[in-house]
Design a protein around this motif. Sequence first.
Motif, PDB file in Angstrom:
ATOM      1  N   ALA A  86      75.981  58.084  35.436  1.00 39.45           N
ATOM      2  CA  ALA A  86      75.324  58.331  36.715  1.00 39.45           C
ATOM      3  C   ALA A  86      73.831  58.364  36.394  1.00 39.45           C
ATOM      4  O   ALA A  86      73.420  58.810  35.314  1.00 39.45           O
ATOM      5  CB  ALA A  86      75.769  59.648  37.324  1.00 39.45           C
ATOM      6  N   ASP A 103      66.980  51.977  39.075  1.00 42.76           N
ATOM      7  CA  ASP A 103      67.540  50.621  39.113  1.00 42.76           C
ATOM      8  C   ASP A 103      67.551  49.981  37.722  1.00 42.76           C
ATOM      9  O   ASP A 103      68.532  49.322  37.348  1.00 42.76           O
ATOM     10  CB  ASP A 103      66.733  49.748  40.079  1.00 42.76           C
ATOM     11  CG  ASP A 103      66.744  50.302  41.499  1.00 42.76           C
ATOM     12  OD1 ASP A 103      67.738  50.949  41.891  1.00 42.76           O
ATOM     13  OD2 ASP A 103      65.745  50.097  42.214  1.00 42.76           O
ATOM     14  N   GLU A 106      70.372  51.629  35.621  1.00 41.06           N
ATOM     15  CA  GLU A 106      71.699  51.179  36.062  1.00 41.06           C
ATOM     16  C   GLU A 106      71.959  49.745  35.610  1.00 41.06           C
ATOM     17  O   GLU A 106      73.074  49.428  35.161  1.00 41.06           O
ATOM     18  CB  GLU A 106      71.819  51.287  37.581  1.00 41.06           C
ATOM     19  CG  GLU A 106      71.961  52.700  38.074  1.00 41.06           C
ATOM     20  CD  GLU A 106      72.090  52.827  39.580  1.00 41.06           C
ATOM     21  OE1 GLU A 106      72.640  53.841  40.028  1.00 41.06           O
ATOM     22  OE2 GLU A 106      71.648  51.911  40.311  1.00 41.06           O
ATOM     23  N   GLU A 110      75.068  48.487  33.089  1.00 42.07           N
ATOM     24  CA  GLU A 110      76.011  47.427  33.456  1.00 42.07           C
ATOM     25  C   GLU A 110      75.921  46.239  32.499  1.00 42.07           C
ATOM     26  O   GLU A 110      76.940  45.655  32.131  1.00 42.07           O
ATOM     27  CB  GLU A 110      75.765  46.988  34.889  1.00 42.07           C
ATOM     28  CG  GLU A 110      76.181  48.068  35.883  1.00 42.07           C
ATOM     29  CD  GLU A 110      75.827  47.761  37.322  1.00 42.07           C
ATOM     30  OE1 GLU A 110      74.954  46.893  37.567  1.00 42.07           O
ATOM     31  OE2 GLU A 110      76.422  48.401  38.210  1.00 42.07           O
ATOM     32  N   VAL A 116      78.759  52.279  36.013  1.00 45.57           N
ATOM     33  CA  VAL A 116      77.966  53.149  36.876  1.00 45.57           C
ATOM     34  C   VAL A 116      78.964  53.744  37.868  1.00 45.57           C
ATOM     35  O   VAL A 116      79.437  53.064  38.769  1.00 45.57           O
ATOM     36  CB  VAL A 116      76.826  52.379  37.584  1.00 45.57           C
ATOM     37  CG1 VAL A 116      76.069  53.294  38.529  1.00 45.57           C
ATOM     38  CG2 VAL A 116      75.877  51.762  36.554  1.00 45.57           C
ATOM     39  N   GLN A 118      78.814  56.133  40.135  1.00 44.78           N
ATOM     40  CA  GLN A 118      78.423  56.487  41.498  1.00 44.78           C
ATOM     41  C   GLN A 118      77.010  55.995  41.756  1.00 44.78           C
ATOM     42  O   GLN A 118      76.269  55.700  40.823  1.00 44.78           O
ATOM     43  CB  GLN A 118      78.525  57.991  41.734  1.00 44.78           C
ATOM     44  CG  GLN A 118      77.505  58.837  40.999  1.00 44.78           C
ATOM     45  CD  GLN A 118      77.834  60.304  41.084  1.00 44.78           C
ATOM     46  OE1 GLN A 118      78.928  60.707  40.722  1.00 44.78           O
ATOM     47  NE2 GLN A 118      76.901  61.112  41.536  1.00 44.78           N
ATOM     48  N   GLN A 119      76.683  55.890  43.017  1.00 45.25           N
ATOM     49  CA  GLN A 119      75.369  55.399  43.418  1.00 45.25           C
ATOM     50  C   GLN A 119      74.293  56.330  42.873  1.00 45.25           C
ATOM     51  O   GLN A 119      74.429  57.551  42.891  1.00 45.25           O
ATOM     52  CB  GLN A 119      75.280  55.335  44.936  1.00 45.25           C
ATOM     53  CG  GLN A 119      73.952  54.801  45.434  1.00 45.25           C
ATOM     54  CD  GLN A 119      73.934  54.664  46.954  1.00 45.25           C
ATOM     55  OE1 GLN A 119      74.945  54.836  47.618  1.00 45.25           O
ATOM     56  NE2 GLN A 119      72.782  54.338  47.483  1.00 45.25           N
ATOM     57  N   GLY A 120      73.200  55.744  42.395  1.00 38.49           N
ATOM     58  CA  GLY A 120      72.100  56.517  41.840  1.00 38.49           C
ATOM     59  C   GLY A 120      71.473  57.446  42.869  1.00 38.49           C
ATOM     60  O   GLY A 120      71.464  57.170  44.067  1.00 38.49           O
ATOM     61  N   LYS A 122      68.111  59.059  44.189  1.00 44.66           N
ATOM     62  CA  LYS A 122      66.667  58.841  44.219  1.00 44.66           C
ATOM     63  C   LYS A 122      66.027  59.920  45.085  1.00 44.66           C
ATOM     64  O   LYS A 122      66.349  60.039  46.262  1.00 44.66           O
ATOM     65  CB  LYS A 122      66.352  57.455  44.777  1.00 44.66           C
ATOM     66  CG  LYS A 122      66.915  56.329  43.923  1.00 44.66           C
ATOM     67  CD  LYS A 122      66.589  54.969  44.515  1.00 44.66           C
ATOM     68  CE  LYS A 122      67.111  53.854  43.623  1.00 44.66           C
ATOM     69  NZ  LYS A 122      66.748  52.516  44.151  1.00 44.66           N
ATOM     70  N   THR A 144      84.487  62.528  39.534  1.00 44.24           N
ATOM     71  CA  THR A 144      84.758  61.132  39.187  1.00 44.24           C
ATOM     72  C   THR A 144      85.194  61.006  37.739  1.00 44.24           C
ATOM     73  O   THR A 144      86.168  60.326  37.418  1.00 44.24           O
ATOM     74  CB  THR A 144      83.509  60.269  39.439  1.00 44.24           C
ATOM     75  OG1 THR A 144      83.166  60.347  40.820  1.00 44.24           O
ATOM     76  CG2 THR A 144      83.751  58.814  39.067  1.00 44.24           C
TER      77      THR A 144
END
Length: 151
Positions: A86, A103, A106, A110, A116, A118-120, A122, A144
């Motif tokens: 994360a 970004d 992440e 990848e 990844v 979960q969504q980062g 910000k 998760t």
Amino acid sequence: MKDVLLVYASMSGNTEAIADLIEEGLKEEKVNVTKIDVIDCDPDMLNAFNAIVLGAYTWGDGELPDEFLDLYDEMATLDLSDKQFAVFGSGDTAYEIFCGAVDLLEAMVEERNGVVAQQGLKIELSPDGEEEECKEFGRQFAKTVNLKTSV
């Protein structure tokens, strides 16, 4: 109980404050947390954990801060397969690229076959007023990680 590595870079204290809140959320879910400033993080530490949270403030025009560059370069040589990540960071919407460090991290995860999970997260400047969101980010990552590793 799961173990999570939480690595962060902070100049003004904002990203460290976010890291502290994420750590609280992780601990609420009974996760062991090793929290470390990126300057003190040896790249081999990434190999020792399967769940990793990375945090950095964004510098300049959407760039990683200088203190994160060594670890970032080392990550390019690692196989991060089977590792869950994360990513969070602080930034300023006055700049064209908001929280670009998130970004970049992440994308590196990848590229090196990491997940990844979960969504980062910000955050505009400091976590003031967004404390619960930061804690929930940690709680959600813990959930998760536990779901992904359960038998």
